[in-house]
Structures are given as C-alpha cells and as structure tokens.
Design a protein around this motif. Sequence first.
Motif, PDB file in Angstrom:
ATOM      1  N   THR A 144      -4.273 -18.966  10.462  1.00  0.00           N
ATOM      2  CA  THR A 144      -2.903 -19.143  10.979  1.00  0.00           C
ATOM      3  C   THR A 144      -2.859 -19.625  12.427  1.00  0.00           C
ATOM      4  O   THR A 144      -1.794 -19.975  12.921  1.00  0.00           O
ATOM      5  N   LEU A 145      -3.997 -19.677  13.091  1.00  0.00           N
ATOM      6  CA  LEU A 145      -4.032 -20.081  14.508  1.00  0.00           C
ATOM      7  C   LEU A 145      -4.081 -21.602  14.620  1.00  0.00           C
ATOM      8  O   LEU A 145      -4.948 -22.172  15.280  1.00  0.00           O
ATOM      9  N   ILE A 146      -3.124 -22.255  14.032  1.00  0.00           N
ATOM     10  CA  ILE A 146      -3.145 -23.715  13.890  1.00  0.00           C
ATOM     11  C   ILE A 146      -2.910 -24.474  15.191  1.00  0.00           C
ATOM     12  O   ILE A 146      -3.114 -25.680  15.238  1.00  0.00           O
ATOM     13  N   HIS A 147      -2.510 -23.786  16.251  1.00  0.00           N
ATOM     14  CA  HIS A 147      -2.267 -24.454  17.534  1.00  0.00           C
ATOM     15  C   HIS A 147      -3.464 -24.403  18.480  1.00  0.00           C
ATOM     16  O   HIS A 147      -3.396 -24.922  19.595  1.00  0.00           O
ATOM     17  N   LEU A 148      -4.549 -23.777  18.043  1.00  0.00           N
ATOM     18  CA  LEU A 148      -5.733 -23.679  18.904  1.00  0.00           C
ATOM     19  C   LEU A 148      -6.250 -25.058  19.281  1.00  0.00           C
ATOM     20  O   LEU A 148      -6.416 -25.924  18.425  1.00  0.00           O
ATOM     21  N   ILE A 149      -6.508 -25.244  20.573  1.00  0.00           N
ATOM     22  CA  ILE A 149      -7.168 -26.462  21.021  1.00  0.00           C
ATOM     23  C   ILE A 149      -8.556 -26.147  21.593  1.00  0.00           C
ATOM     24  O   ILE A 149      -9.424 -27.000  21.628  1.00  0.00           O
ATOM     25  N   ILE A 150      -8.738 -24.887  22.012  1.00  0.00           N
ATOM     26  CA  ILE A 150     -10.034 -24.442  22.513  1.00  0.00           C
ATOM     27  C   ILE A 150     -10.428 -23.160  21.799  1.00  0.00           C
ATOM     28  O   ILE A 150      -9.676 -22.186  21.796  1.00  0.00           O
ATOM     29  N   LEU A 151     -11.612 -23.181  21.199  1.00  0.00           N
ATOM     30  CA  LEU A 151     -12.157 -21.997  20.538  1.00  0.00           C
ATOM     31  C   LEU A 151     -13.592 -21.803  21.009  1.00  0.00           C
ATOM     32  O   LEU A 151     -14.459 -22.641  20.768  1.00  0.00           O
ATOM     33  N   ILE A 152     -13.806 -20.705  21.703  1.00  0.00           N
ATOM     34  CA  ILE A 152     -15.131 -20.328  22.174  1.00  0.00           C
ATOM     35  C   ILE A 152     -15.493 -19.032  21.440  1.00  0.00           C
ATOM     36  O   ILE A 152     -14.940 -17.977  21.742  1.00  0.00           O
ATOM     37  N   LEU A 206     -21.600 -11.978  13.139  1.00  0.00           N
ATOM     38  CA  LEU A 206     -21.033 -11.740  11.810  1.00  0.00           C
ATOM     39  C   LEU A 206     -20.011 -12.789  11.393  1.00  0.00           C
ATOM     40  O   LEU A 206     -19.483 -12.736  10.276  1.00  0.00           O
ATOM     41  N   LEU A 207     -19.738 -13.738  12.266  1.00  0.00           N
ATOM     42  CA  LEU A 207     -18.771 -14.794  11.954  1.00  0.00           C
ATOM     43  C   LEU A 207     -19.386 -15.759  10.939  1.00  0.00           C
ATOM     44  O   LEU A 207     -20.455 -16.315  11.180  1.00  0.00           O
ATOM     45  N   THR A 208     -18.706 -15.948   9.806  1.00  0.00           N
ATOM     46  CA  THR A 208     -19.270 -16.778   8.741  1.00  0.00           C
ATOM     47  C   THR A 208     -18.584 -18.121   8.585  1.00  0.00           C
ATOM     48  O   THR A 208     -19.154 -19.043   8.013  1.00  0.00           O
ATOM     49  N   GLU A 209     -17.347 -18.238   9.094  1.00  0.00           N
ATOM     50  CA  GLU A 209     -16.665 -19.521   8.953  1.00  0.00           C
ATOM     51  C   GLU A 209     -15.614 -19.728  10.025  1.00  0.00           C
ATOM     52  O   GLU A 209     -15.128 -18.789  10.637  1.00  0.00           O
ATOM     53  N   ILE A 210     -15.288 -20.992  10.203  1.00  0.00           N
ATOM     54  CA  ILE A 210     -14.207 -21.394  11.085  1.00  0.00           C
ATOM     55  C   ILE A 210     -13.193 -22.097  10.187  1.00  0.00           C
ATOM     56  O   ILE A 210     -13.553 -23.038   9.478  1.00  0.00           O
ATOM     57  N   PRO A 211     -11.954 -21.636  10.193  1.00  0.00           N
ATOM     58  CA  PRO A 211     -10.959 -22.183   9.257  1.00  0.00           C
ATOM     59  C   PRO A 211     -10.727 -23.683   9.432  1.00  0.00           C
ATOM     60  O   PRO A 211     -10.691 -24.187  10.554  1.00  0.00           O
ATOM     61  N   ASN A 212     -10.546 -24.376   8.337  1.00  0.00           N
ATOM     62  CA  ASN A 212     -10.307 -25.824   8.388  1.00  0.00           C
ATOM     63  C   ASN A 212      -8.892 -26.173   8.830  1.00  0.00           C
ATOM     64  O   ASN A 212      -8.571 -27.338   9.016  1.00  0.00           O
ATOM     65  N   THR A 213      -8.044 -25.183   9.025  1.00  0.00           N
ATOM     66  CA  THR A 213      -6.654 -25.411   9.450  1.00  0.00           C
ATOM     67  C   THR A 213      -6.520 -25.630  10.954  1.00  0.00           C
ATOM     68  O   THR A 213      -5.447 -25.977  11.427  1.00  0.00           O
ATOM     69  N   CYS A 249     -24.151 -18.376  16.220  1.00  0.00           N
ATOM     70  CA  CYS A 249     -23.462 -17.690  15.126  1.00  0.00           C
ATOM     71  C   CYS A 249     -24.348 -17.886  13.894  1.00  0.00           C
ATOM     72  O   CYS A 249     -24.195 -18.871  13.159  1.00  0.00           O
ATOM     73  N   PRO A 250     -25.284 -16.991  13.671  1.00  0.00           N
ATOM     74  CA  PRO A 250     -26.327 -17.221  12.675  1.00  0.00           C
ATOM     75  C   PRO A 250     -25.850 -17.284  11.230  1.00  0.00           C
ATOM     76  O   PRO A 250     -26.573 -17.794  10.372  1.00  0.00           O
ATOM     77  N   LEU A 251     -24.656 -16.803  10.928  1.00  0.00           N
ATOM     78  CA  LEU A 251     -24.150 -16.836   9.552  1.00  0.00           C
ATOM     79  C   LEU A 251     -23.213 -18.006   9.286  1.00  0.00           C
ATOM     80  O   LEU A 251     -22.767 -18.201   8.155  1.00  0.00           O
ATOM     81  N   LEU A 252     -22.935 -18.783  10.313  1.00  0.00           N
ATOM     82  CA  LEU A 252     -22.044 -19.933  10.161  1.00  0.00           C
ATOM     83  C   LEU A 252     -22.751 -21.023   9.358  1.00  0.00           C
ATOM     84  O   LEU A 252     -23.846 -21.450   9.709  1.00  0.00           O
ATOM     85  N   THR A 253     -22.127 -21.458   8.283  1.00  0.00           N
ATOM     86  CA  THR A 253     -22.777 -22.431   7.396  1.00  0.00           C
ATOM     87  C   THR A 253     -22.146 -23.813   7.437  1.00  0.00           C
ATOM     88  O   THR A 253     -22.743 -24.774   6.984  1.00  0.00           O
ATOM     89  N   GLU A 254     -20.933 -23.903   8.000  1.00  0.00           N
ATOM     90  CA  GLU A 254     -20.223 -25.181   7.937  1.00  0.00           C
ATOM     91  C   GLU A 254     -19.233 -25.307   9.079  1.00  0.00           C
ATOM     92  O   GLU A 254     -18.632 -24.327   9.510  1.00  0.00           O
ATOM     93  N   ILE A 255     -19.060 -26.535   9.530  1.00  0.00           N
ATOM     94  CA  ILE A 255     -17.982 -26.867  10.455  1.00  0.00           C
ATOM     95  C   ILE A 255     -17.083 -27.829   9.688  1.00  0.00           C
ATOM     96  O   ILE A 255     -17.547 -28.879   9.231  1.00  0.00           O
ATOM     97  N   PRO A 256     -15.824 -27.461   9.527  1.00  0.00           N
ATOM     98  CA  PRO A 256     -14.925 -28.296   8.714  1.00  0.00           C
ATOM     99  C   PRO A 256     -14.798 -29.724   9.247  1.00  0.00           C
ATOM    100  O   PRO A 256     -14.789 -29.954  10.457  1.00  0.00           O
ATOM    101  N   ASN A 257     -14.670 -30.674   8.352  1.00  0.00           N
ATOM    102  CA  ASN A 257     -14.526 -32.077   8.751  1.00  0.00           C
ATOM    103  C   ASN A 257     -13.101 -32.433   9.143  1.00  0.00           C
ATOM    104  O   ASN A 257     -12.808 -33.573   9.455  1.00  0.00           O
ATOM    105  N   THR A 258     -12.212 -31.438   9.171  1.00  0.00           N
ATOM    106  CA  THR A 258     -10.815 -31.666   9.558  1.00  0.00           C
ATOM    107  C   THR A 258     -10.613 -31.675  11.069  1.00  0.00           C
ATOM    108  O   THR A 258      -9.531 -31.987  11.541  1.00  0.00           O
ATOM    109  N   PHE A 259     -11.649 -31.362  11.821  1.00  0.00           N
ATOM    110  CA  PHE A 259     -11.543 -31.295  13.284  1.00  0.00           C
ATOM    111  C   PHE A 259     -11.759 -32.669  13.913  1.00  0.00           C
ATOM    112  O   PHE A 259     -12.683 -32.879  14.689  1.00  0.00           O
ATOM    113  N   VAL A 260     -10.916 -33.595  13.622  1.00  0.00           N
ATOM    114  CA  VAL A 260     -11.110 -34.977  14.071  1.00  0.00           C
ATOM    115  C   VAL A 260     -10.832 -35.181  15.559  1.00  0.00           C
ATOM    116  O   VAL A 260     -11.174 -36.223  16.106  1.00  0.00           O
TER     117      VAL A 260
END
Length: 120
Positions: A51-59, A65-72, A84-95
């Motif tokens: 739901t944090l669709i207005h984020l422009i900076i994410l550190i 324990l973080l496994t994903e970053i939302p594609n939204t 972040c050793p459990l992170l498997t993907e960075i969404p391709n929506t972050f253009v």
Amino acid sequence: MCRICTGEYDINLTRLNCFGCDSIKKIPSTLINLTHLKCSDCLLLTEIPSTLIHLIILICSDCPLLTEIPNTLIHLTILNCSECPLLTEIPNTFVNITYLDCSKCPLLIEIPNTFVNITY
C-alpha cells in the motif's frame, strides 16, 4: 523501539526512519502517504506493505527476514536492499530507479533490464 512500535505516529507521515529498531516486524499498511522509508538494520522486519505506493526512497538494507519488495512501489527512485539474504527478486515495475544497491543478496539472481535510468 521506534515510533511505529510504540504506536505514537501520525498516519499522515511522509517520512519514517526506524533504523535499527529491534522490535518492528511490519511497517503499517495505513502509512499510505510515506514517500521516504528508512528501515535498515531491523532484524525482525519481514514485510514492506504494498500500500506504500507513494514511496520514492526505500532504504531497507540489513533486514535478514525481508523476502520481497512489493511490485506496487512504482515511484521508487532510490532502493537500497543490500544484505537482505532472503530477497529473491526485484520487481521489473521500478522503471524510475536511478540508484540501486542490492549487494550481498545471495538469492537475487537477476536485475530487471527495465532499469535503464540507473546512474549508480
């Protein structure tokens, strides 16, 4: 403990820094106005809400324990998710990404080829 853990926060926050909080497990999904989120070294953090669709900076580096970053989060321009050793993907929506640090993420195999604006 950070402001989120104590419950002492305004849901209209646009910037949140909970760096090093050893209690936070989840960022509240009600913080929909956030544009800047710094939650590095939060050892129990498991989720960044979609739901944090207005984020422009994410550190969110050093969140084991973080496994994903939302594609939204399509407005992100800066993303640091290193160590972040459990992170498997960075969404391709972050253009709009101009800065990306995903070092020391051993399960991350590929960076999307849609990231054409990266300068660092």
